[in-house]
Design a protein around this motif. Structure first.
Motif, PDB file in Angstrom:
ATOM      1  N   GLY A  55       2.906  -3.326  -1.177  1.00 33.65           N
ATOM      2  CA  GLY A  55       1.833  -2.344  -1.142  1.00 33.65           C
ATOM      3  C   GLY A  55       0.436  -2.921  -1.018  1.00 33.65           C
ATOM      4  O   GLY A  55      -0.492  -2.198  -0.667  1.00 33.65           O
ATOM      5  N   GLY A  56       0.268  -4.204  -1.278  1.00 33.39           N
ATOM      6  CA  GLY A  56      -1.048  -4.816  -1.125  1.00 33.39           C
ATOM      7  C   GLY A  56      -1.497  -4.886   0.324  1.00 33.39           C
ATOM      8  O   GLY A  56      -2.692  -4.864   0.611  1.00 33.39           O
ATOM      9  N   CYS A  57      -0.528  -4.951   1.233  1.00 33.21           N
ATOM     10  CA  CYS A  57      -0.845  -5.031   2.657  1.00 33.21           C
ATOM     11  C   CYS A  57      -0.372  -3.813   3.434  1.00 33.21           C
ATOM     12  O   CYS A  57      -1.050  -3.343   4.345  1.00 33.21           O
ATOM     13  CB  CYS A  57      -0.205  -6.276   3.271  1.00 33.21           C
ATOM     14  N   HIS A  58       0.812  -3.316   3.105  1.00 35.48           N
ATOM     15  CA  HIS A  58       1.416  -2.201   3.831  1.00 35.48           C
ATOM     16  C   HIS A  58       1.107  -0.872   3.148  1.00 35.48           C
ATOM     17  O   HIS A  58       1.112  -0.787   1.923  1.00 35.48           O
ATOM     18  CB  HIS A  58       2.943  -2.350   3.865  1.00 35.48           C
ATOM     19  N   LEU A  90      16.367  -8.867   5.169  1.00 42.46           N
ATOM     20  CA  LEU A  90      15.701  -9.070   3.874  1.00 42.46           C
ATOM     21  C   LEU A  90      16.470 -10.058   3.012  1.00 42.46           C
ATOM     22  O   LEU A  90      15.871 -10.869   2.301  1.00 42.46           O
ATOM     23  CB  LEU A  90      15.556  -7.731   3.137  1.00 42.46           C
ATOM     24  N   ARG A  91      17.786  -9.988   3.044  1.00 37.46           N
ATOM     25  CA  ARG A  91      18.606 -10.913   2.253  1.00 37.46           C
ATOM     26  C   ARG A  91      18.515 -12.337   2.790  1.00 37.46           C
ATOM     27  O   ARG A  91      18.580 -13.305   2.044  1.00 37.46           O
ATOM     28  CB  ARG A  91      20.062 -10.457   2.233  1.00 37.46           C
ATOM     29  N   GLY A  92      18.378 -12.474   4.109  1.00 39.79           N
ATOM     30  CA  GLY A  92      18.318 -13.795   4.722  1.00 39.79           C
ATOM     31  C   GLY A  92      16.956 -14.453   4.617  1.00 39.79           C
ATOM     32  O   GLY A  92      16.820 -15.653   4.822  1.00 39.79           O
ATOM     33  N   GLY A  93      15.954 -13.693   4.291  1.00 31.70           N
ATOM     34  CA  GLY A  93      14.595 -14.221   4.220  1.00 31.70           C
ATOM     35  C   GLY A  93      13.765 -13.628   5.331  1.00 31.70           C
ATOM     36  O   GLY A  93      14.024 -13.894   6.501  1.00 31.70           O
ATOM     37  N   LEU A  94      12.810 -12.816   4.985  1.00 30.96           N
ATOM     38  CA  LEU A  94      11.983 -12.113   5.964  1.00 30.96           C
ATOM     39  C   LEU A  94      10.666 -12.852   6.140  1.00 30.96           C
ATOM     40  O   LEU A  94       9.920 -13.046   5.187  1.00 30.96           O
ATOM     41  CB  LEU A  94      11.727 -10.676   5.504  1.00 30.96           C
ATOM     42  N   LEU A  95      10.424 -13.257   7.359  1.00 28.77           N
ATOM     43  CA  LEU A  95       9.134 -13.848   7.709  1.00 28.77           C
ATOM     44  C   LEU A  95       8.350 -12.804   8.475  1.00 28.77           C
ATOM     45  O   LEU A  95       8.881 -12.129   9.356  1.00 28.77           O
ATOM     46  CB  LEU A  95       9.320 -15.084   8.583  1.00 28.77           C
ATOM     47  N   GLY A  96       7.085 -12.671   8.156  1.00 27.24           N
ATOM     48  CA  GLY A  96       6.251 -11.668   8.801  1.00 27.24           C
ATOM     49  C   GLY A  96       5.793 -12.087  10.180  1.00 27.24           C
ATOM     50  O   GLY A  96       6.008 -13.209  10.625  1.00 27.24           O
ATOM     51  N   THR A  97       5.148 -11.168  10.848  1.00 30.47           N
ATOM     52  CA  THR A  97       4.636 -11.431  12.189  1.00 30.47           C
ATOM     53  C   THR A  97       3.222 -11.990  12.152  1.00 30.47           C
ATOM     54  O   THR A  97       2.676 -12.340  13.179  1.00 30.47           O
ATOM     55  CB  THR A  97       4.648 -10.141  13.025  1.00 30.47           C
ATOM     56  N   HIS A  98       2.654 -12.065  10.967  1.00 28.08           N
ATOM     57  CA  HIS A  98       1.323 -12.651  10.840  1.00 28.08           C
ATOM     58  C   HIS A  98       1.383 -13.775   9.813  1.00 28.08           C
ATOM     59  O   HIS A  98       2.197 -13.769   8.900  1.00 28.08           O
ATOM     60  CB  HIS A  98       0.268 -11.595  10.481  1.00 28.08           C
ATOM     61  N   SER A  99       0.504 -14.747   9.977  1.00 24.40           N
ATOM     62  CA  SER A  99       0.616 -15.996   9.216  1.00 24.40           C
ATOM     63  C   SER A  99       0.391 -15.844   7.714  1.00 24.40           C
ATOM     64  O   SER A  99       0.891 -16.658   6.939  1.00 24.40           O
ATOM     65  CB  SER A  99      -0.364 -17.026   9.779  1.00 24.40           C
ATOM     66  N   ASP A 100      -0.324 -14.840   7.273  1.00 21.11           N
ATOM     67  CA  ASP A 100      -0.591 -14.740   5.839  1.00 21.11           C
ATOM     68  C   ASP A 100       0.422 -13.884   5.086  1.00 21.11           C
ATOM     69  O   ASP A 100       0.271 -13.642   3.894  1.00 21.11           O
ATOM     70  CB  ASP A 100      -2.019 -14.247   5.590  1.00 21.11           C
ATOM     71  N   MET A 101       1.496 -13.466   5.773  1.00 18.72           N
ATOM     72  CA  MET A 101       2.548 -12.728   5.063  1.00 18.72           C
ATOM     73  C   MET A 101       3.509 -13.733   4.430  1.00 18.72           C
ATOM     74  O   MET A 101       4.029 -14.619   5.104  1.00 18.72           O
ATOM     75  CB  MET A 101       3.326 -11.818   6.008  1.00 18.72           C
ATOM     76  N   PRO A 102       3.733 -13.610   3.135  1.00 22.20           N
ATOM     77  CA  PRO A 102       4.667 -14.541   2.498  1.00 22.20           C
ATOM     78  C   PRO A 102       6.108 -14.246   2.921  1.00 22.20           C
ATOM     79  O   PRO A 102       6.416 -13.159   3.398  1.00 22.20           O
ATOM     80  CB  PRO A 102       4.484 -14.256   1.004  1.00 22.20           C
ATOM     81  N   MET A 103       6.980 -15.242   2.746  1.00 25.94           N
ATOM     82  CA  MET A 103       8.394 -15.016   3.026  1.00 25.94           C
ATOM     83  C   MET A 103       9.025 -14.350   1.809  1.00 25.94           C
ATOM     84  O   MET A 103       8.749 -14.729   0.678  1.00 25.94           O
ATOM     85  CB  MET A 103       9.129 -16.318   3.304  1.00 25.94           C
ATOM     86  N   PHE A 104       9.834 -13.345   2.071  1.00 28.61           N
ATOM     87  CA  PHE A 104      10.545 -12.652   1.009  1.00 28.61           C
ATOM     88  C   PHE A 104      12.037 -12.829   1.218  1.00 28.61           C
ATOM     89  O   PHE A 104      12.529 -12.756   2.344  1.00 28.61           O
ATOM     90  CB  PHE A 104      10.228 -11.146   1.024  1.00 28.61           C
TER      91      PHE A 104
END
Length: 124
Positions: A55-58, A90-104
């Motif tokens: 929620g901080g970004c989305h 999400l289970r495998g590790g989600l990388l965002g499309t922008h550099s400042d999104m952390p991996m979840f």
């Protein structure tokens, strides 16, 4: 067999059939209600995750804009990802499309919860 006995047995069979049908109907309603409650709990867990982690970004609800310009609004996320496959990502590790999104990396339960919540936001 006397006619009165035959009619009594027939009536008892009919009553038993009605009782069984009523019991099955009650059980069906109870199972559907339990399933709806479980789904609701799953969606609530997903909402907590969406708001707390994302929620901080989305924009994680039905209204508002994302705080980060590159972060899609969750109510439109199905335009960007296939929700049928998203829990696995999400289970495998989600990388965002922008550099400042952390991996979840989510557990199976949390990934399923988040996707269940995201589905509630689509097409409203």
């Amino acid at each position: 067999m006397p006619r009165a006995l035959s009619e009594t047995l027939s009536a008892m069979t009919t009553i038993r059939s009605i009782a069984i049908a009523a019991a099955l109907a009650f059980l069906s309603v109870a199972l559907v209600q339990h399933s709806a409650e479980a789904q609701s709990a799953l969606q609530k867990r997903g909402q907590v995750l969406a708001q707390g982690l994302c929620g901080g970004c989305h924009a994680s609800g039905l209204t508002g804009n994302s705080a980060h310009i590159a972060a899609p609004r969750f109510r439109e996320i199905d335009r960007h990802v296939d929700l049928d496959k998203f829990a696995r990502r999400l289970r495998g590790g989600l990388l965002g499309t922008h550099s400042d999104m952390p991996m979840f990396r989510f557990s199976r339960n949390d990934a399923d919860a988040l996707v269940a919540y995201l589905r509630t936001l689509q097409d409203r």
